[in-house]
Design a protein around this motif. Structure first.
Motif, PDB file in Angstrom:
ATOM      1  N   LEU A  60      15.417   0.565  23.296  1.00 54.95           N
ATOM      2  CA  LEU A  60      16.390   0.218  22.186  1.00 54.95           C
ATOM      3  C   LEU A  60      17.397  -0.452  22.726  1.00 54.95           C
ATOM      4  CD1 LEU A  60      17.049   0.589  19.220  1.00 54.95           C
ATOM      5  CD2 LEU A  60      18.293   2.637  19.615  1.00 54.95           C
ATOM      6  N   ASN A  63      16.389  -3.951  24.531  1.00 52.74           N
ATOM      7  CA  ASN A  63      16.054  -4.989  23.348  1.00 52.74           C
ATOM      8  C   ASN A  63      17.214  -5.338  22.828  1.00 52.74           C
ATOM      9  OD1 ASN A  63      13.549  -4.821  23.727  1.00 52.74           O
ATOM     10  ND2 ASN A  63      12.922  -3.738  21.895  1.00 52.74           N
ATOM     11  N   ILE A  70      16.206  -8.344  15.451  1.00 51.78           N
ATOM     12  CA  ILE A  70      16.434  -6.944  14.640  1.00 51.78           C
ATOM     13  C   ILE A  70      14.934  -6.404  14.610  1.00 51.78           C
ATOM     14  CG2 ILE A  70      16.410  -7.798  12.297  1.00 51.78           C
ATOM     15  CD1 ILE A  70      18.196  -4.778  13.650  1.00 51.78           C
ATOM     16  N   TRP A  71      14.055  -7.104  14.120  1.00 51.93           N
ATOM     17  CA  TRP A  71      12.505  -6.650  13.909  1.00 51.93           C
ATOM     18  C   TRP A  71      11.982  -5.989  14.986  1.00 51.93           C
ATOM     19  CZ3 TRP A  71      12.691  -5.406   9.204  1.00 51.93           C
ATOM     20  CH2 TRP A  71      13.001  -6.433   8.291  1.00 51.93           C
ATOM     21  N   ASP A  72      12.268  -6.723  16.285  1.00 53.38           N
ATOM     22  CA  ASP A  72      11.841  -6.306  17.671  1.00 53.38           C
ATOM     23  C   ASP A  72      12.675  -5.241  18.116  1.00 53.38           C
ATOM     24  OD1 ASP A  72      10.469  -6.262  20.198  1.00 53.38           O
ATOM     25  OD2 ASP A  72      11.248  -8.258  20.678  1.00 53.38           O
ATOM     26  N   VAL A  73      13.936  -5.077  17.962  1.00 55.03           N
ATOM     27  CA  VAL A  73      14.727  -3.988  18.183  1.00 55.03           C
ATOM     28  C   VAL A  73      14.270  -2.663  17.640  1.00 55.03           C
ATOM     29  CG1 VAL A  73      17.067  -2.983  17.949  1.00 55.03           C
ATOM     30  CG2 VAL A  73      16.734  -5.305  18.641  1.00 55.03           C
ATOM     31  N   ILE A  74      13.757  -2.718  16.327  1.00 58.64           N
ATOM     32  CA  ILE A  74      13.516  -1.680  15.532  1.00 58.64           C
ATOM     33  C   ILE A  74      12.160  -1.353  15.727  1.00 58.64           C
ATOM     34  CG2 ILE A  74      12.971  -0.763  13.082  1.00 58.64           C
ATOM     35  CD1 ILE A  74      15.342  -2.707  12.094  1.00 58.64           C
ATOM     36  N   PHE A  75      11.043  -2.167  15.647  1.00 58.09           N
ATOM     37  CA  PHE A  75       9.672  -1.788  15.683  1.00 58.09           C
ATOM     38  C   PHE A  75       9.214  -1.706  17.253  1.00 58.09           C
ATOM     39  CE2 PHE A  75      10.055  -3.449  11.207  1.00 58.09           C
ATOM     40  CZ  PHE A  75       9.514  -2.333  10.530  1.00 58.09           C
ATOM     41  N   SER A  77      11.092  -0.794  19.548  1.00 60.40           N
ATOM     42  CA  SER A  77      11.696   0.763  20.253  1.00 60.40           C
ATOM     43  C   SER A  77      10.971   1.823  19.594  1.00 60.40           C
ATOM     44  CB  SER A  77      13.167   0.475  19.888  1.00 60.40           C
ATOM     45  OG  SER A  77      13.602  -0.321  20.418  1.00 60.40           O
ATOM     46  N   LEU A  78      10.250   1.678  18.144  1.00 60.15           N
ATOM     47  CA  LEU A  78       9.691   2.727  17.767  1.00 60.15           C
ATOM     48  C   LEU A  78       8.283   2.694  18.273  1.00 60.15           C
ATOM     49  CD1 LEU A  78      10.803   2.415  13.649  1.00 60.15           C
ATOM     50  CD2 LEU A  78      11.278   4.337  15.443  1.00 60.15           C
TER      51      LEU A  78
END
Length: 162
Positions: A60, A63, A70-75, A77-78
Motif C-alpha cells: 500500500l 504503491n 488510486i485503483w492500483d493502490v486499492i486493488f 494492495s488488496l
C-alpha cells in the motif's frame, strides 16, 4: 516482549523492507512488465502471520510513494493482502506458498494495467508479463529467501506453528 508488540514489530519491519525494495528497484516495480523484487517477501507468511499485514501495508505504502493511481493502490494492495492470507493457509507445504501471490497478482495487476492504466497491449499479454515477473520474484527469489530463513526461523516463526 509483549506478544502484540512483537507481532506489530514483525509486521512493521516486513512493511518497511517491502517499501524500500520497491523504491530502490522502482525502475522495474511498475509498468506493463513488472519485476518487483519486493514480491519475494510474499513467502514470509510461511513463517509468521505478521507477514500478512506486513506485505499488505508495505505494498500500500509503496504503491502510494511510487505514484500508482488510486485503483492500483486499492486493488493492487488488496490483491497482496488476499495472496498473503492464502499463502499463510498453505504454509504446511512450502512449495505452494508462492502460488497465491503469483496467480492473484497475475490476474489483478494484469487487469489493472489494461483497464486502469489503459495499456494498449492485450490483457493476456499484460497478464503474461506480470506472471513472468512474479515467477522470478516469488518462486525464484522468494523460495531462496524462504530456505535461507529456515535455519533462523525460531526468531520469526509464530509460536502456534511450533
Amino acid at each position: 516482549m509483549n506478544r502484540n508488540v512483537n507481532y506489530l514489530v514483525k509486521a512493521g519491519v516486513i512493511a518497511a523492507i517491502y517499501v524500500v525494495l520497491v523504491l530502490v528497484f522502482n525502475f522495474s516495480s511498475f509498468g506493463p512488465i513488472q519485476f518487483r523484487v519486493a514480491e519475494a517477501l510474499t513467502v514470509l507468511p510461511y513463517f509468521t502471520s505478521a507477514a500478512i499485514p506486513g506485505v499488505f501495508v508495505g505494498c500500500l505504502i509503496a504503491n502510494i510513494l511510487g505514484g500508482a493511481i488510486i485503483w492500483d493502490v486499492i486493488f493492487g494492495s488488496l490483491a497482496t493482502l488476499l495472496a498473503a492470507y492464502l499463502s499463510y493457509k498453505l504454509r504446511k507445504k512450502a512449495w505452494l506458498v508462492p502460488v497465491p501471490p503469483i496467480l492473484i497478482n497475475t490476474v489483478v495487476v494484469g487487469t489493472l494495467l489494461k483497464l486502469a492504466y489503459g495499456f494498449q497491449d492485450g490483457l493476456i499479454v499484460l497478464m503474461s508479463g506480470v506472471f513472468l515477473g512474479e515467477m522470478v520474484s516469488v518462486y525464484g527469489i522468494g523460495l531462496i529467501l524462504l530456505n535461507a530463513l529456515r535455519p533462523v526461523s525460531k526468531f520469526i516463526v509464530d509460536k502456534e506453528l511450533i
